[in-house]
Design an enzyme around this catalytic site. Structure first.
Site, mmCIF file in Angstrom:
data_model
loop_
_atom_site.group_PDB
_atom_site.id
_atom_site.type_symbol
_atom_site.label_atom_id
_atom_site.label_comp_id
_atom_site.label_asym_id
_atom_site.label_seq_id
_atom_site.Cartn_x
_atom_site.Cartn_y
_atom_site.Cartn_z
ATOM 1 N N SER A 199 0.840 -1.200 0.000
ATOM 2 C CA SER A 199 0.000 0.000 0.000
ATOM 3 C C SER A 199 0.873 1.246 0.000
ATOM 4 O O SER A 199 2.020 1.217 0.475
ATOM 5 C CB SER A 199 -0.894 0.005 1.249
ATOM 6 O OG SER A 199 -1.586 1.232 1.376
ATOM 7 N N TYR B 242 -1.869 -0.105 10.701
ATOM 8 C CA TYR B 242 -2.011 -0.541 9.309
ATOM 9 C C TYR B 242 -0.768 -0.184 8.500
ATOM 10 O O TYR B 242 -0.239 -1.014 7.737
ATOM 11 C CB TYR B 242 -3.247 0.098 8.690
ATOM 12 C CG TYR B 242 -3.438 -0.240 7.232
ATOM 13 C CD1 TYR B 242 -3.771 -1.532 6.845
ATOM 14 C CD2 TYR B 242 -3.285 0.734 6.245
ATOM 15 C CE1 TYR B 242 -3.939 -1.850 5.498
ATOM 16 C CE2 TYR B 242 -3.463 0.426 4.904
ATOM 17 C CZ TYR B 242 -3.786 -0.870 4.536
ATOM 18 O OH TYR B 242 -3.950 -1.178 3.197
#
Length: 262
Positions: free
Chosen positions: A142, A155
């Site tokens: 990501s 995250y």
């Protein structure tokens, strides 16, 4: 069409929806057989039926929770004699909360799915790829692994770990005919945000950056069996991540208001 995929076998985790589902269809369009893994076997069976009817290729489905190592190992016992040409580690999730609002068991689960599960899947597939001197491992990371922002500390940490794991693995297998690629997308319009951001405000705030899963899947499939280090989307956001690497203090000061849009 990616002719290199024809007749190959592609294993996709997190394939019951979103990007994973779109990858399954795109690989099938290119005449690759697909092995689909997710927690929801019902959704997988629906996708299997549709793909087989449309493309006439072989689809195998397995119900596996990537966050549970014992389920991954049981899955391995079922596929240990199958040749896997491509592994796409797509399963993962996030929750946008401050550290103080994040229970430790939630953080632990995120690491189990996003990092330990990904590593375990790679470890069970890798020996056969090395033996056949070919293969491609795609790890869905990501932009959050490159740009740290508030309310995503855990995250972002998991995705940063995926990036470093991917970089190390690429060097470890570079003499074995195996390609290793990290995919770093920005926000994708999938059900990821139903868990990550229950308020729905984040997608509204970053609307112009939101990617479509079909477009991301297309770009990934086109790069299969090529020496591609990273796929970074959208391009302008990746420019921001490069600038952040070079000038983190400036970016954190200038981007403070934008970072708090979660």
């Amino acid at each position: 069409m990616n002719q290199r995929l024809q007749g190959k076998t592609v294993l996709i985790t997190g394939a019951s929806g979103g990007l994973g589902e779109r990858l399954a269809y795109r690989c099938a369009e290119n005449q690759a057989n697909v092995i689909l893994v997710a927690r929801s076997i019902h959704k997988l069976e629906q996708i299997k039926k549709d793909i087989e009817e449309k493309y006439g290729i072989q689809v195998t489905t397995y119900q596996v929770d990537i966050g549970k190592q014992e389920e991954i190992l049981r899955f391995y016992d079922q596929i240990k004699d199958v040749t896997i040409d491509v592994l796409i580690n797509n399963a993962g999730y996030g929750v946008f909360k401050t550290l103080l609002d994040s229970p430790i068991d939630e953080a632990e689960k995120m690491f189990r799915v996003n990092v330990i599960g990904l590593i375990t899947m790679t470890k069970i597939v890798l020996p056969k790829m090395i033996a056949q001197n070919s293969g491609h491992i795609i790890n869905i990371a990501s932009q959050a692994g490159k740009i740290a922002t508030p309310k995503s500390s855990i995250y972002s940490a998991t995705k940063s770990a995926v990036l470093k794991f991917t970089d190390s693995l690429r060097m470890e297998v570079q003499q074995s005919g195996i390609f290793v690629t990290a995919v770093n997308p920005g926000p994708i319009a999938t059900n990821f945000f139903e868990v990550a951001d229950e308020s729905g405000e984040y997608l509204k705030n970053v609307g112009r950056w939101v990617l479509q899963p079909n477009d991301v899947a297309d770009k990934i499939v086109k790069k299969l069996f090529t020496s591609t280090r990273e796929i970074n989307l959208p391009r302008l956001m990746n420019v921001g991540s490069i600038f952040y690497t070079l000038f983190p203090t400036i970016v954190e000061k200038v981007g403070k208001k934008a970072f708090f849009k979660k």
